[in-house]
Write a protein that holds these residues in place. Structure first.
Motif, PDB file in Angstrom:
ATOM      1  N   GLN A 231       0.828  -1.200   0.000  1.00  0.00           N
ATOM      2  CA  GLN A 231       0.000   0.000   0.000  1.00  0.00           C
ATOM      3  C   GLN A 231       0.868   1.257   0.000  1.00  0.00           C
ATOM      4  O   GLN A 231       0.642   2.187  -0.783  1.00  0.00           O
ATOM      5  N   ALA A 232       1.861   1.259   0.865  1.00  0.00           N
ATOM      6  CA  ALA A 232       2.740   2.417   0.944  1.00  0.00           C
ATOM      7  C   ALA A 232       3.559   2.556  -0.337  1.00  0.00           C
ATOM      8  O   ALA A 232       3.842   3.659  -0.800  1.00  0.00           O
ATOM      9  N   ARG A 234       2.607   1.757  -3.329  1.00  0.00           N
ATOM     10  CA  ARG A 234       1.728   2.339  -4.322  1.00  0.00           C
ATOM     11  C   ARG A 234       1.571   3.837  -4.064  1.00  0.00           C
ATOM     12  O   ARG A 234       1.600   4.650  -4.979  1.00  0.00           O
ATOM     13  N   PHE A 235       1.439   4.182  -2.786  1.00  0.00           N
ATOM     14  CA  PHE A 235       1.297   5.595  -2.433  1.00  0.00           C
ATOM     15  C   PHE A 235       2.521   6.381  -2.906  1.00  0.00           C
ATOM     16  O   PHE A 235       2.413   7.512  -3.357  1.00  0.00           O
ATOM     17  N   GLY A 237       4.133   5.991  -5.458  1.00  0.00           N
ATOM     18  CA  GLY A 237       4.206   6.096  -6.912  1.00  0.00           C
ATOM     19  C   GLY A 237       4.914   4.927  -7.567  1.00  0.00           C
ATOM     20  O   GLY A 237       5.244   4.982  -8.747  1.00  0.00           O
TER      21      GLY A 237
ATOM     22  N   GLU B 307      -4.937  12.157  -3.410  1.00  0.00           N
ATOM     23  CA  GLU B 307      -3.585  11.598  -3.290  1.00  0.00           C
ATOM     24  C   GLU B 307      -3.239  10.729  -4.485  1.00  0.00           C
ATOM     25  O   GLU B 307      -2.094  10.331  -4.676  1.00  0.00           O
ATOM     26  N   GLY B 308      -4.230  10.394  -5.288  1.00  0.00           N
ATOM     27  CA  GLY B 308      -3.975   9.586  -6.481  1.00  0.00           C
ATOM     28  C   GLY B 308      -4.055   8.100  -6.241  1.00  0.00           C
ATOM     29  O   GLY B 308      -3.573   7.317  -7.057  1.00  0.00           O
ATOM     30  N   VAL B 309      -4.646   7.677  -5.121  1.00  0.00           N
ATOM     31  CA  VAL B 309      -4.724   6.245  -4.847  1.00  0.00           C
ATOM     32  C   VAL B 309      -6.158   5.722  -4.852  1.00  0.00           C
ATOM     33  O   VAL B 309      -6.384   4.563  -4.539  1.00  0.00           O
ATOM     34  N   ARG B 310      -7.133   6.568  -5.167  1.00  0.00           N
ATOM     35  CA  ARG B 310      -8.494   6.072  -5.323  1.00  0.00           C
ATOM     36  C   ARG B 310      -9.068   6.655  -6.598  1.00  0.00           C
ATOM     37  O   ARG B 310      -8.797   7.799  -6.939  1.00  0.00           O
ATOM     38  N   PRO B 329      -0.266   8.389  -8.384  1.00  0.00           N
ATOM     39  CA  PRO B 329       0.600   9.126  -7.453  1.00  0.00           C
ATOM     40  C   PRO B 329       1.760   9.875  -8.120  1.00  0.00           C
ATOM     41  O   PRO B 329       2.064  10.989  -7.729  1.00  0.00           O
ATOM     42  N   ARG B 330       2.395   9.271  -9.112  1.00  0.00           N
ATOM     43  CA  ARG B 330       3.583   9.911  -9.689  1.00  0.00           C
ATOM     44  C   ARG B 330       3.241  11.253 -10.317  1.00  0.00           C
ATOM     45  O   ARG B 330       3.921  12.254 -10.101  1.00  0.00           O
ATOM     46  N   ARG B 339       1.544  15.157  -0.269  1.00  0.00           N
ATOM     47  CA  ARG B 339       0.454  14.384   0.321  1.00  0.00           C
ATOM     48  C   ARG B 339       0.832  13.855   1.699  1.00  0.00           C
ATOM     49  O   ARG B 339       1.831  13.163   1.842  1.00  0.00           O
ATOM     50  N   PRO B 341      -1.074  11.595   4.260  1.00  0.00           N
ATOM     51  CA  PRO B 341      -2.345  10.887   4.381  1.00  0.00           C
ATOM     52  C   PRO B 341      -2.750  10.631   5.816  1.00  0.00           C
ATOM     53  O   PRO B 341      -1.947  10.771   6.739  1.00  0.00           O
ATOM     54  N   GLU B 346      -0.053   4.053   5.565  1.00  0.00           N
ATOM     55  CA  GLU B 346      -0.339   4.038   4.135  1.00  0.00           C
ATOM     56  C   GLU B 346       0.806   4.633   3.338  1.00  0.00           C
ATOM     57  O   GLU B 346       0.892   4.441   2.137  1.00  0.00           O
ATOM     58  N   SER B 347       1.628   5.439   3.979  1.00  0.00           N
ATOM     59  CA  SER B 347       2.601   6.186   3.182  1.00  0.00           C
ATOM     60  C   SER B 347       4.052   5.878   3.528  1.00  0.00           C
ATOM     61  O   SER B 347       4.947   6.332   2.859  1.00  0.00           O
TER      62      SER B 347
END
Ligand SMILES: Nc1ncnc2c1ncn2[C@@H]1O[C@H](COP(=O)(O)OP(=O)(O)O)[C@@H](O)[C@H]1O
Ligand SMILES: [Mg+2]
Lengths: 349, 510
Positions: A231-232, A234-235, A237, B307-310, B329-330, B339, B341, B346-347
């Motif tokens: 998940q992270a 993907r976050f 990028g 944030e580009g994840v949904r 995201p990119r 971002r 979150p 998650e990040s």
């Protein structure tokens, strides 16, 4: 007195001790079996662990036995680090061996420097192809790769056996074994009059490359991020699907090389026992080696040692040769159990 | 109910529970009358779950006493709680998926050694009928929907003769239809004399089903009111309290250029239901736009879209002149969007190091000739650690950091790139006072620098202190945009879904 299990990470100095403790525990546990079959555990473990190293011939044999394990261990490591639980190294190895044979038997006119690279490329590609379907199913359909890769091992074995009982059946002996590969396709020996062959150097090179990718390249870091926290990742990028796919394919390719190694280095023809469980043993090697290249190298030598020793020990003490397998399986379980100590502690109060 | 002479079903008095420095329950008094449905209302982290876990024997209070039907009791474990007729359905179900409903219900609660499954199945069916809970006792749990699984959990409690049922945010996982069915079941149970504790932070549900409401805020009881005598607005106000912060923003006013533009943005939640509906917002340079609302009203999904994840299922988003609708995201980062979150996990990758996490979003910058420049990564981490006063070393796994330091790592990673747009959600959740103040300070600095900041928070104090304007979200829609000095009455109304007339975002877009 009360025992409590708490979630708390192990100190850093403890981590390298985990495989050693696992080995120690395995020896203790399997000693009971040795005693049960009426042998002296000290003698048994002398033959397992020390005797093979005491002569040049048997030491070289340890290296020969380690060679495919270096490759399957590296293959499994590569997949596991990237978060792809590849249990299918065995099947990918079989496919690599089949491809190598198919190429090798047609190389009579080719010089070694053509035949050998061709076989390596073919084996790599075949291993990749065999993991492609589970990898795509995981990425596109979220189907658990543990199950699919495992099941495909059986499919691979059946395909090999169909080929060996059909088109490649030895016309003279009627044995289910393929024709021999061309002499130019056979891996040259590293030391004359031993079984140590070019595959050993190839395996070391693969280990080196895996080490480099995992620790020195941005892709390696992305693989770790995807494996440890998709998940992270993907976050941040990172293209998680692509990374997973590449990890899986490279893993399958390396396992395919293990198959090439067995054909071109040991047997010179295809038999259905060519993988002989070494794909599964790769999982033990990768786990015991802590999913890093040097750990995998040590673990492969250790398992190679036990493999060599189990023959000596059964000859010398009359214990069943399967004791080696039992030790390896126990080792996997104890390693997994000890890995829990990375995350948990037992407190006595 | 309250008028009856029978003693309360449960009385908790002066309950104190600490977790390290956090006081989760601070001298909490709570009374559950027999036969009532009683809501425990409060924001995330208010201490609702903790209080009920204490009653169910999962936590032991540091102080306080519990009486059940007038008798003082000590509850050591759920086993004790069950023996006292208390049942709890938690947010995470404890069911064995391969087993049938009946097997799950009787599991661990069989008489003697023999297991007479047909009889058990019949008993389960009887209990299900009696309370109007529709579920097939012979179905396997793995084939059931989330709503049906919840019913199995409730059955489990009822089968164990519970007469007090605790439901911890039971509706969080349900569809609206399932919520209706749950409420019907609860009314049936109430009519059979059961008492129910209903934990929620959804006002309309509380209004719909409960007899009384106890509001918790930061571990303390704000008050207990009769549902009939209160309003959603009053409950919202009790939940969120009033501003108390030290950080203040300087009197610079936002510039005119809109750096973040959301037009009719829509999105679904993880269950595929509409969570964000036609949200239009414009955030200008040098402005903090606060997005307030009771949690679970689509803020989380909106943040993830930005944030580009949904996936965004309708409308469009422009950041800094770049269309970032469904860009990933990119591209979102490339457009100059920083971002931070809601869920820190998650990040950051917990098992990677501080230095690795700090570089992860921009690995290209740390690659030379295809090889990772580890020295550069380390130096970069050291520099950020120093600049943001992070208590960690570059090679520490992020997992070993405290929440505050983890948040600083994320903050540093985002802010060092001077983003022109910042999406920040629940930035101080779970942080101590010092770390909270630090985060607020940094956000105010970014505002002064000219960033457009969308601050999503359930902490009204935070929103009111930091924001230039406050938008309120309810069930996926923007109810209105108000200045931060708005009276709490109005804010409470907005948060409970009452739309007030104010100029729509479109008119000021020009
Ligand atoms: N097991 C725990 N360990 C440490 N802190 C906890 C634990 N459980 C709850 N907390 C803390 O106690 C506070 C209240 O949490 P909780 O009772 O779960 O709130 P609610 O259910 O109202 O959202 C929060 O600050 C939370 O972080
Ligand atoms: Mg809770």
């Amino acid at each position: 007195m009360k025992l409590r299990i708490e979630k708390s990470p192990a100190p850093v100095w403890f981590r390298p001790l985990i495989p050693l403790l696992a080995i120690l525990f395995t020896i203790l546990i399997t000693s009971v079996l040795v005693i049960l079959v009426g042998a002296n555990p000290f003698h048994a473990f002398y033959y397992f662990l020390i005797d093979p190293l005491s002569s040049r011939v048997s030491f070289i044999e340890v290296l020969v036995k380690s060679t495919p394990l270096l490759l399957t261990g590296a293959a499994v490591t590569f997949a596991f680090v990237g978060g792809f639980w590849n249990i299918g190294a065995e099947g990918q190895m079989l496919m690599g061996a089949t491809a190598a044979t198919a190429i090798g038997i047609h190389m009579h006119a080719a010089p070694p420097w053509v035949a050998i690279p061709l076989m390596l490329a073919g084996g790599f590609a075949a291993g990749m192809a065999w993991v492609l379907i589970p990898a795509l199913m995981r990425v596109k359909l979220h189907i658990d790769e543990v199950v699919t890769t495992l099941l495909l091992n059986a499919v691979a074995l059946l395909i090999v056996s169909a080929i060996l009982n059909g088109p490649w059946r030895d016309p003279v002996s009627q044995w289910p074994q393929s024709p021999e590969i061309a002499a130019s396709a056979i891996f040259p020996k590293l030391i004359p009059r031993t079984r140590l062959h070019l595959g050993f150097l190839i395996a070391l090179a693969v280990i080196l490359i895996v080490w480099f990718i995992l620790t020195r390249t941005p892709f390696g870091l992305k693989m770790k991020a995807v494996g440890l926290g998709p998940q992270a990742a993907r976050f941040a990028g990172i293209n998680v699907d692509r990374t997973l796919l590449i990890s899986a394919l490279v893993s399958g390719g390396i396992a395919g090389l293990a198959g090439v190694n067995e054909v071109a280095g040991i047997h010179y023809h295809l038999i259905d026992a060519i993988a002989g469980g070494q794909g599964y043993t790769g999982i033990i090697v990768a786990t015991l080696g802590g999913l890093n290249a040097w750990g995998v190298t040590l673990a492969a030598f250790f398992i190679g040692l036990i493999d060599t020793g189990s023959q000596t020990v059964s000859r010398a003490l009359g214990v069943p040769i399967y004791l080696g397998d039992v030790i390896q399986a126990t080792l996997l379980l104890t390693t997994l159990a000890f890995l829990l100590f990375q995350r948990y502690r037992i407190r006595i109060r | 109910m309250t008028e009856s002479i029978s003693p309360p079903a449960v009385e908790m008095r002066g309950i104190v529970k600490r977790f390290g420095p956090v006081i989760a329950n601070n001298h909490v008094d709570f009374t559950l009358e027999q036969g009532e449905i009683h809501a425990l209302l409060g924001e995330n982290g208010a201490g609702k779950t903790t209080l009920m876990r204490i009653l169910y024997g999962l936590y032991h209070p540091d102080a306080g006493e519990i009486r059940i039907k007038g008798q003082p009791v000590v509850i050591h474990s759920p086993k004790d709680a069950i023996a006292h007729g208390i049942g709890m359905v938690t947010q995470h179900f404890a069911l064995a998926a391969p087993l049938t409903v009946a097997e799950n219900v009787v599991l661990g609660y069989t008489d003697g050694f023999r297991l007479d499954l047909p009889a058990a199945s019949q008993k389960v069916l009887d209990a299900a009928r009696r309370f109007g809970i529709e579920v097939d006792p012979n179905a396997r749990v793995k084939d059931l929907s989330v709503g049906q699984r919840q019913r199995v959990e409730i059955l489990k409690a009822l089968y164990r003769q519970a007469d007090v049922l605790i439901l911890d945010e039971p509706t969080a996982v349900l569809t609206p239809q399932e919520v209706e069915q749950l409420f019907e079941g609860l009314r049936r149970m109430q009519s059979q004399g059961l008492s129910v504790v209903f934990i929620s932070h959804k006002l309309h549900e509380v209004m719909a089903i409960t007899d009384r409401v106890t509001v918790l805020r930061q571990g303390e009881v704000i008050g207990t009111v009769r549902t009939q005598e209160t309003t959603p607005a009053e409950l919202a106000r009790m939940m969120v309290g009033r501003p108390t912060f030290g950080v203040s923003k300087p009197d610079t006013s936002p510039r005119d250029d809109v750096l973040l533009r959301l037009e009719k943005v829509a999105a679904l939640d993880s269950r595929g239901l509409p969570a964000v509906k036609d949200v239009t917002l414009h955030v200008r340079a040098g402005e903090i736009l606060g997005l307030a609302g009771v949690s679970g009203n689509g803020q989380r999904e909106l943040a993830q879209v930005l944030e580009g994840v949904r996936r965004c299922t309708g409308g469009y988003i422009v950041a800094n002149g770049h269309d970032i609708t469904n860009a990933g995201p990119r591209k979102v980062m490339a457009a100059g969007v920083g971002r931070i979150p809601e869920d820190r996990h998650e990040s950051v990758v917990l098992d990677l190091t501080v230095a690795q996490n700090m570089a992860l979003e921009h690995l290209d910058a740390y690659t030379r000739g295809g090889v990772l420049d580890k020295k550069r990564m380390r130096a970069h981490a050291e520099q950020l650690i120093e600049a943001y006063q992070i208590k960690a070393r570059p090679d520490d796994p992020i997992r070993t950091l405290s929440g505050g330091n983890m948040q600083k790592v994320i903050l540093a990673r985002v802010l060092e790139r001077n983003p022109s747009v910042i999406i920040v959600a629940q930035p101080t959740r779970g942080l101590d006072v010092g770390a909270t103040e630090y985060v607020h300070q940094k956000l105010v600095e970014q505002r002064e620098r000219g960033a457009a900041i969308l601050l999503i928070s359930e902490d009204l104090d935070e929103i009111l202190t930091l924001s230039d304007r406050v938008a309120v979200m309810y069930e996926g829609e923007i109810m209105g945009i108000v200045p931060p000095d708005v009276d709490l009455e109005t804010l409470g109304l907005l948060m409970s879904g009452v739309r007030i007339a104010n100029e729509p975002e479109n008119t000021e877009a020009a």
